[in-house]
Design an enzyme around this catalytic site. Structure first.
Site, PDB file in Angstrom:
ATOM      1  N   CYS A 211       0.798  -1.235   0.000  1.00  0.00           N
ATOM      2  CA  CYS A 211       0.000   0.000   0.000  1.00  0.00           C
ATOM      3  C   CYS A 211       0.826   1.278   0.000  1.00  0.00           C
ATOM      4  CB  CYS A 211      -0.928   0.040   1.208  1.00  0.00           C
ATOM      5  SG  CYS A 211      -1.832  -1.466   1.552  1.00  0.00           S
TER       6      CYS A 211
ATOM      7  N   ASP B 162      -3.587   0.072  -6.001  1.00  0.00           N
ATOM      8  CA  ASP B 162      -2.208   0.276  -5.556  1.00  0.00           C
ATOM      9  C   ASP B 162      -1.403  -1.020  -5.501  1.00  0.00           C
ATOM     10  OD1 ASP B 162      -3.674  -0.649  -3.427  1.00  0.00           O
ATOM     11  OD2 ASP B 162      -2.916   0.771  -1.956  1.00  0.00           O
ATOM     12  N   ASN B 163      -2.038  -2.154  -5.626  1.00  0.00           N
ATOM     13  CA  ASN B 163      -1.292  -3.422  -5.725  1.00  0.00           C
ATOM     14  C   ASN B 163      -2.245  -4.534  -6.121  1.00  0.00           C
ATOM     15  OD1 ASN B 163      -1.328  -2.809  -2.351  1.00  0.00           O
ATOM     16  ND2 ASN B 163      -2.404  -4.645  -3.040  1.00  0.00           N
TER      17      ASN B 163
END
Length: 475
Positions: free
Chosen positions: A15, A250-251
């Site tokens: 994050c 974000d991932n």
């Protein structure tokens, strides 16, 4: 209604480092956010002093005259008392509605332009995804019509604790995590952290990850509602045709691959690859783009749209605007850097007495998702001839993993010991170059590009020297 980037990635699958890369347009070794802790520079005083004044929203507001709006999860340690608490409003935001600390759906605190607002557990007024939607709609209703605007809406969903809205708790009852060829198998020839996963997984672990996968989808139904409301509001305002909308994450996330139950942080496609969809003026509908793009490109792209001179920034990424417009003969990257500094815990986990210190996130079934020496850097290459990933670990083995994703898209076979030695040497050299790059030097030709230059005399033959580079880059 626009373009889907099918090869969009993050340089760090966690994050806070990833969000810092979005905001700064920089690789982690340049913004120095290495994990989700204050000590790892996540929303620390140092981050606030050195990086926040130069994020792309700060430039949009100060240099381009934009009114800016933030709502949602900012950085995992935002609101920490040691770093100014929720009274700290980063430069660059006209309107600030930020979640204190990490992801929640109920019972959370928001910083409303620097003042704490506490929320409880009443769905109609507290469910965070809906609260963010309503704040965003209010902004679109009451903002100035004499200035351009930028909004960043960061829903925690589908992050844990995966709490769906009550009307969606029965959705997707028959959905389970994908059973790809790398699901619930032993990660042979991989870094020890992957090899320590229990194979086959227990029935309780599989049930847990399937349940998590289903709940993640359920939480996203509220995100779908948010997106729909925003698009309709822009349409009612007569602004939809003049507004760019970016949708991304974000991932990535894994659910059972190589018998790792749930988390991110690893170097594989399932953790570093993210969705990226864009619509807006001049973007033709129903397009798919296969170029290699990364979240460090979002800041340069948005500044480019606003007319800001990117040569004035220190950003590592590239503007996507030529790709969005469909410009012909665009010269684009063929590789980018992935880097991660492992997290560990000095003590032993009392629930897993068989494990020593140095590991963390050992749940469920005492399968650890991270460790101090889960520190690695990779070159991810996508060119006309090669779809390759080359990775080095900073551990005693200086462990190397290499994958040919054309032949092995699920990264089951590590070919580090069989691939051509010359390619290994070039990749090692390219990795060193990218790990020390900054700005324009992060955009030089990759190993398989026509303009690539390789000088074997510059190679480090000493593995100790190479290993020490990792720890030095994060100081």
């Amino acid at each position: 209604m626009g373009i889907t980037f099918v090869n969009a990635y993050v340089p760090s699958a966690l994050c806070c480092p990833s969000r810092a890369s979005i905001l700064t347009g920089k690789y982690p070794h340049n913004h120095h956010v290495v994990n989700n802790t204050l000590e790892g520079n996540c929303s620390s005083k140092l981050w606030q002093k050195i990086q926040e004044p130069y994020t792309f929203p700060a430039l949009l507001k100060a240099m381009c005259g934009y009114q800016t709006f933030f709502a949602g999860k900012y950085l995992n340690e935002y609101g920490a008392e040691d770093a100014g608490g929720v009274g700290h409003v980063p430069p660059g935001w006209s309107f600030w509605y930020a979640l204190e600390k990490n992801s929640k759906y109920y019972n959370y605190t928001l910083s409303v332009n620097g003042k704490a607002r506490r929320h409880g557990e009443n769905y109609s007024v507290d469910y965070l995804t809906d609260v963010l939607a309503n704040m965003s709609l209010d902004f679109l209703e009451y903002k100035s019509n004499f200035e351009p605007f930028f909004m960043m809406i960061a829903t925690p969903a589908p992050h844990s604790p995966w709490t769906p809205a009550p009307q969606y708790t029965k959705s997707f009852q028959n959905v389970s995590a994908p059973r790809n060829s790398n699901f619930n198998i032993h990660g042979k020839n991989k870094h020890w952290l992957i090899r320590q996963a229990k194979t086959p997984m227990s029935n309780s672990s599989i049930q847990f990850l399937d349940d998590a996968y289903r709940k993640r989808w359920q939480t996203l139904l509220s995100v779908d509602d948010l997106v729909e409301k925003l698009v309709k509001k822009l349409e009612v305002n007569g602004e939809l045709d003049n507004t760019y909308i970016f949708y991304t994450s974000d991932n990535g996330f894994h659910t059972g691959q190589f018998s790792l139950p749930i988390d991110k942080r690893q170097l594989y496609e399932f953790d570093i690859k993210v969705p990226l969809l864009v619509r807006g003026p001049g973007i033709k509908p129903n397009q798919t783009n296969k170029m290699l793009v990364a979240n460090i490109d979002l800041g340069p792209t948005i500044l480019d749209i606003a007319g800001y001179d990117l040569n004035k920034t220190q950003m590592d990424g590239m503007s996507l605007l030529p790709l969005l417009r469909g410009d012909k003969n665009v010269t684009w990257r063929s590789d980018f850097l992935v880097e991660y500094q492992g997290e560990g815990y000095n003590g032993s986990d009392p629930t897993c007495p068989g494990l020593g210190p140095g590991v963390t996130h050992c749940f469920p079934d005492c399968v650890c998702e991270d460790s101090y020496n889960n520190t690695y850097a990779c070159v991810r290459t996508l060119s006309a001839a090669w779809d390759l990933q080359y990775c080095e670990f900073d551990d005693r083995e200086v462990f190397v993993e290499v994958y040919n994703l054309t032949a092995d898209p699920h990264q089951i076979n590590n070919i580090a010991k069989t691939i051509d030695q010359e390619i290994l040497e070039k990749m090692n050299y390219r990795l060193m170059m990218l790990q020390s790059c900054s700005g324009a030097t992060c955009r030089t030709p990759g190993v398989f590009d026509p303009g690539y230059r390789f000088d074997p005399r510059l190679m480090f033959s000493n593995h100790g020297l190479r290993a020490r580079r990792f720890s030095a880059q994060f100081l």
